[in-house]
Design an enzyme around this catalytic site. Structure first.
Site, PDB file in Angstrom:
ATOM      1  CB  SER A  20      14.094  11.964  14.497  1.00  0.00           C
ATOM      2  OG  SER A  20      13.619  12.278  15.779  1.00  0.00           O
ATOM      3  N   GLY A  45      12.471  12.503  19.113  1.00  0.00           N
ATOM      4  CA  GLY A  45      13.436  13.081  20.046  1.00  0.00           C
ATOM      5  C   GLY A  45      13.096  12.748  21.496  1.00  0.00           C
ATOM      6  CG  ASN A  68       7.272  20.174  12.887  1.00  0.00           C
ATOM      7  OD1 ASN A  68       7.437  20.143  14.114  1.00  0.00           O
ATOM      8  ND2 ASN A  68       8.267  19.948  12.030  1.00  0.00           N
ATOM      9  CB  CYS A 128      14.685  20.640  17.495  1.00  0.00           C
ATOM     10  SG  CYS A 128      12.905  20.958  17.518  1.00  0.00           S
ATOM     11  CB  ILE A 189      19.404  19.582   6.807  1.00  0.00           C
ATOM     12  CG1 ILE A 189      18.280  19.508   5.770  1.00  0.00           C
ATOM     13  CG2 ILE A 189      20.693  19.996   6.197  1.00  0.00           C
ATOM     14  CD1 ILE A 189      17.964  20.788   5.030  1.00  0.00           C
TER      15      ILE A 189
HETATM   16  C1  LIG Z   1       6.340  16.547  12.561  1.00  0.00           C
HETATM   17  C2  LIG Z   1       7.835  16.482  12.579  1.00  0.00           C
HETATM   18  C3  LIG Z   1       8.500  16.167  13.769  1.00  0.00           C
HETATM   19  C4  LIG Z   1       9.898  16.108  13.798  1.00  0.00           C
HETATM   20  N1  LIG Z   1      10.531  15.776  14.972  1.00  0.00           N
HETATM   21  C5  LIG Z   1      11.893  15.654  14.998  1.00  0.00           C
HETATM   22  C6  LIG Z   1      12.576  15.231  16.181  1.00  0.00           C
HETATM   23  O1  LIG Z   1      11.962  14.893  17.203  1.00  0.00           O
HETATM   24  N2  LIG Z   1      13.933  15.184  16.156  1.00  0.00           N
HETATM   25  C7  LIG Z   1      14.662  15.507  15.020  1.00  0.00           C
HETATM   26  O2  LIG Z   1      15.898  15.445  15.048  1.00  0.00           O
HETATM   27  N3  LIG Z   1      14.031  15.866  13.874  1.00  0.00           N
HETATM   28  C8  LIG Z   1      12.679  15.948  13.841  1.00  0.00           C
HETATM   29  N4  LIG Z   1      12.050  16.297  12.671  1.00  0.00           N
HETATM   30  C9  LIG Z   1      12.854  16.564  11.445  1.00  0.00           C
HETATM   31  C10 LIG Z   1      12.895  15.343  10.510  1.00  0.00           C
HETATM   32  O3  LIG Z   1      13.488  14.229  11.136  1.00  0.00           O
HETATM   33  C11 LIG Z   1      13.646  15.680   9.201  1.00  0.00           C
HETATM   34  O4  LIG Z   1      14.969  16.060   9.514  1.00  0.00           O
HETATM   35  C12 LIG Z   1      12.984  16.815   8.424  1.00  0.00           C
HETATM   36  O5  LIG Z   1      11.574  16.720   8.492  1.00  0.00           O
HETATM   37  C13 LIG Z   1      13.398  16.860   6.953  1.00  0.00           C
HETATM   38  O6  LIG Z   1      13.073  15.659   6.295  1.00  0.00           O
HETATM   39  P1  LIG Z   1      11.713  15.478   5.413  1.00  0.00           P
HETATM   40  O7  LIG Z   1      11.643  16.650   4.478  1.00  0.00           O
HETATM   41  O8  LIG Z   1      11.871  14.164   4.733  1.00  0.00           O
HETATM   42  O9  LIG Z   1      10.578  15.514   6.386  1.00  0.00           O
HETATM   43  C14 LIG Z   1      10.641  16.375  12.613  1.00  0.00           C
HETATM   44  C15 LIG Z   1       9.961  16.666  11.422  1.00  0.00           C
HETATM   45  C16 LIG Z   1       8.577  16.714  11.391  1.00  0.00           C
HETATM   46  C17 LIG Z   1       7.894  17.025  10.076  1.00  0.00           C
END
Ligand SMILES: Cc1cc2nc3c(=O)[nH]c(=O)nc-3n(C[C@H](O)[C@H](O)[C@H](O)COP(=O)(O)O)c2cc1C
Length: 312
Positions: A20, A45, A68, A128, A189
């Site tokens: 997401s 989201g 972020n 979040c 997570i």
């Molecule tokens: C720019 C950005 C926006 C995100 N927006 C959401 C969101 O809208 N809803 C959510 O549950 N997680 C959101 N996340 C979290 C990611 O889905 C993920 O859980 C987190 O980045 C860890 O994974 P990664 O290290 O592979 O990025 C966001 C992450 C990033 C970097």
């Protein structure tokens, strides 16, 4: 050789899901990769109403990571169902809606509207860190976690997948609470709460102040938490955090996750899915395994009792 996995009543053709907030609503990536190659896509989201999110700057690079504070900008659930969902119809991939709310009632209402043809499951965003209400405030309190998950459970027949926060002392407490409240799987997570400082201005580098840390920097923390959660509950766990290669994905699968999500790596290389799929097949071949499920939860510890500490 099979990469297919069963998850919360869904059959995914492979264990790779776009995380997401890092993959838009899926359609933004249409011309860049074949969405049907993915096991699933999680939407950005979604609340009841559209939201502008936080002021800029909303993204800062940190060593091996990304901080972020987007603030859950989005089109709102009704616009998603009306305008975006039909465009995903032609793709053979699971569509998972990331459900948000300022109140328990809003979570339930978004879930109700999200139960539309073409939606396969709901991921409940109670983690979040970049909003003043809802989000981590719910996912950091076991009582509120139970309330939100139970309300969404009641509102929908779709599989319910709460997304856990890493910003808690004991993730297993929250994993168990979600299972008790009727969750079908867990995502584990979300981002880790962080702060980056502009030393010249002596101000936070993000307009919101604090932000959520993602990317390779968080992977060992994420693998540890996903492993703990997977041992604490019977429902399947989806591992998330810093995955950028087949080896990274395998860490989570071997630690007990049934599937994984890929987030920040989408910004670096949208070809990451093809690379990881090829790498998983190569791993199965090299290890003489027929199915990716043979690898899930195969982690061996030198001493089975020695699983809790380390580091000092
Ligand atoms: C720019 C950005 C926006 C995100 N927006 C959401 C969101 O809208 N809803 C959510 O549950 N997680 C959101 N996340 C979290 C990611 O889905 C993920 O859980 C987190 O980045 C860890 O994974 P990664 O290290 O592979 O990025 C966001 C992450 C990033 C970097």
């Amino acid at each position: 050789m099979s990469l297919a996995v069963q998850l919360a009543g869904l059959r995914l053709k492979n264990p790779l899901i776009a995380a997401s907030g890092t993959f838009g609503y899926g359609v933004e990536y249409e011309g860049i990769l074949d969405l049907s190659r993915l096991g699933g896509i999680v939407s950005k989201g979604l609340y009841l109403e559209p939201r502008d999110g936080c002021a800029v700057p909303r993204i800062v690079e940190t060593p091996s990571g990304l901080l972020n504070a987007i603030g859950l900008q989005g089109v709102g659930i009704r616009a998603f169902v009306r305008d975006v969902l039909p465009r995903l119809d032609g793709y053979d991939t699971a569509v998972i809606v990331n459900v948000c709310g300022d109140t328990v009632e809003e979570y339930a209402e978004v879930a109700r509207i999200a139960e539309a043809p073409g939606v396969d499951a709901l991921e409940i965003n109670i983690s979040c860190p970049n909003v003043k209400k809802g989000g981590m405030a719910f996912g950091g309190d076991p009582r509120m976690t139970h309330e939100v998950v139970a309300a969404v459970r009641k509102a929908t027949r779709l599989p319910v997948i709460p997304k856990l926060s890493p910003n808690v002392a004991d993730v297993t407490v929250f994993a168990r609470v979600c299972e008790e409240a009727g969750a079908d799987a867990l995502s584990c997570i979300n981002t880790l709460l962080g702060l980056a400082v502009d030393v010249e201005r002596r101000m936070p580098r993000l307009a919101f102040g604090t932000g959520g840390l993602s990317g390779p920097a968080i992977r060992p923390v994420a693998v540890r938490m996903a492993w703990q959660a997977a041992r604490a509950v019977r429902i399947p766990v989806i591992g998330i955090g810093g995955i950028a290669s087949a080896e990274d994905a395998l860490e989570f699968l071997i630690a007990g996750c049934r599937a994984v999500q890929i987030g920040t790596a989408n910004f670096v290389d949208p070809g990451v899915y093809s690379r990881i799929l090829a790498g998983l097949e190569d791993y199965l071949r090299r290890h003489g395994r027929e199915s990716i499920n043979d690898v899930v939860g195969s982690l061996r510890f030198p001493d089975a009792e020695e699983t809790g500490g380390g580091g000092c």
